[in-house]
Design an enzyme around this catalytic site. Structure first.
Site, PDB file in Angstrom:
ATOM      1  N   HIS A 111       6.364 -13.211   2.994  1.00 31.36           N
ATOM      2  CA  HIS A 111       7.236 -13.518   4.129  1.00 31.36           C
ATOM      3  C   HIS A 111       6.803 -12.663   5.316  1.00 31.36           C
ATOM      4  O   HIS A 111       6.699 -11.445   5.196  1.00 31.36           O
ATOM      5  CB  HIS A 111       8.702 -13.235   3.790  1.00 31.36           C
ATOM      6  CG  HIS A 111       9.205 -14.084   2.674  1.00 31.36           C
ATOM      7  ND1 HIS A 111       9.550 -15.406   2.842  1.00 31.36           N
ATOM      8  CD2 HIS A 111       9.398 -13.808   1.361  1.00 31.36           C
ATOM      9  CE1 HIS A 111       9.935 -15.903   1.677  1.00 31.36           C
ATOM     10  NE2 HIS A 111       9.852 -14.960   0.763  1.00 31.36           N
ATOM     11  N   LYS A 149      -4.264  -2.056  -4.746  1.00 34.05           N
ATOM     12  CA  LYS A 149      -5.658  -1.988  -4.297  1.00 34.05           C
ATOM     13  C   LYS A 149      -6.568  -2.286  -5.482  1.00 34.05           C
ATOM     14  O   LYS A 149      -6.133  -2.286  -6.638  1.00 34.05           O
ATOM     15  CB  LYS A 149      -5.978  -0.642  -3.658  1.00 34.05           C
ATOM     16  CG  LYS A 149      -5.821   0.551  -4.552  1.00 34.05           C
ATOM     17  CD  LYS A 149      -6.102   1.839  -3.787  1.00 34.05           C
ATOM     18  CE  LYS A 149      -5.939   3.027  -4.696  1.00 34.05           C
ATOM     19  NZ  LYS A 149      -6.213   4.277  -4.031  1.00 34.05           N
ATOM     20  N   ARG A 199      -2.988   4.099  -9.798  1.00 34.18           N
ATOM     21  CA  ARG A 199      -4.183   4.904  -9.496  1.00 34.18           C
ATOM     22  C   ARG A 199      -4.976   5.041 -10.781  1.00 34.18           C
ATOM     23  O   ARG A 199      -4.452   4.839 -11.878  1.00 34.18           O
ATOM     24  CB  ARG A 199      -3.798   6.262  -8.938  1.00 34.18           C
ATOM     25  CG  ARG A 199      -2.987   7.103  -9.875  1.00 34.18           C
ATOM     26  CD  ARG A 199      -2.614   8.469  -9.257  1.00 34.18           C
ATOM     27  NE  ARG A 199      -1.757   9.211 -10.140  1.00 34.18           N
ATOM     28  CZ  ARG A 199      -2.153   9.875 -11.225  1.00 34.18           C
ATOM     29  NH1 ARG A 199      -3.422   9.890 -11.559  1.00 34.18           N
ATOM     30  NH2 ARG A 199      -1.297  10.525 -11.983  1.00 34.18           N
ATOM     31  N   LYS A 231      -7.936   7.326 -15.966  1.00 27.90           N
ATOM     32  CA  LYS A 231      -9.188   7.715 -16.611  1.00 27.90           C
ATOM     33  C   LYS A 231     -10.045   6.476 -16.757  1.00 27.90           C
ATOM     34  O   LYS A 231      -9.601   5.357 -16.485  1.00 27.90           O
ATOM     35  CB  LYS A 231      -8.953   8.384 -17.957  1.00 27.90           C
ATOM     36  CG  LYS A 231      -8.372   7.485 -19.036  1.00 27.90           C
ATOM     37  CD  LYS A 231      -8.207   8.277 -20.341  1.00 27.90           C
ATOM     38  CE  LYS A 231      -7.941   7.351 -21.506  1.00 27.90           C
ATOM     39  NZ  LYS A 231      -7.913   8.069 -22.775  1.00 27.90           N
TER      40      LYS A 231
END
Length: 169
Positions: A80, A134, A148, A151
């Site tokens: 939106h 990401k 994130r 390992k």
């Protein structure tokens, strides 16, 4: 018997309910999963398992030998539009410009959320409950909000050996 039931479910899902979804062989998708794509662009590779109550609300390309647990969401990050001055969000329209790509040999854990545009590299693992905003490198294990790298799944030498052995099968 299980194989027959899966085949019948796939006929219902991919021939009747969502005939525009391209899919390979041995796709196992729970009937409670819902699909929607702004450009009717969803493809699933061979040997893809999709758990119950998943939501696909964006363009999506999934490779082969991918495991997607229950309650995973694939969402448009610009679903939106909200930045039009003088226009209410209700009236501002949709963005729908991104896509998500999942490479081969990926495991996405329970309740993970992936937002466009992201690319999850081959061999990666997305931990349960993670929010991926990401790109995920190949063979990385990611987790958290936002996700994130926690390992790597293998060392560089093990990656080479793993890929060599996969090519033989």
């Amino acid at each position: 018997m299980k194989k027959l039931l899966n085949h019948l479910r796939n006929i219902w899902l991919f021939s009747i309910r969502y005939p525009w979804i391209a899919h390979g062989r041995d796709v196992h998708c729970q009937a409670s999963t819902k699909f929607w794509s702004p450009h009717r662009s969803i493809s699933l590779g061979n040997q893809v398992g999709i758990g119950s109550n998943c939501r696909v609300l964006c363009d999506l390309k999934v490779g082969s030998k991918v495991l997607i647990a229950d309650s995973v969401a694939f969402l448009n990050s610009d679903d939106h539009l909200y930045d039009k001055v003088g226009v209410a969000i209700w009236d501002s329209g949709r963005g729908d410009s991104g896509a998500i790509t999942i490479d081969n040999d990926v495991w996405i854990g329970h309740g993970a959320t992936l937002l466009t545009p992201v690319h999850v590299g081959g061999g990666a693992i997305v931990a349960a409950g993670s929010v991926v905003v990401k790109d995920v490198p190949p063979y990385a294990i990611v987790g958290g909000v936002p996700a994130r790298v926690l390992k790597m799944r293998f060392s560089p030498a093990q990656i080479l050996e793993h890929e060599k052995l996969l090519r033989k099968t």
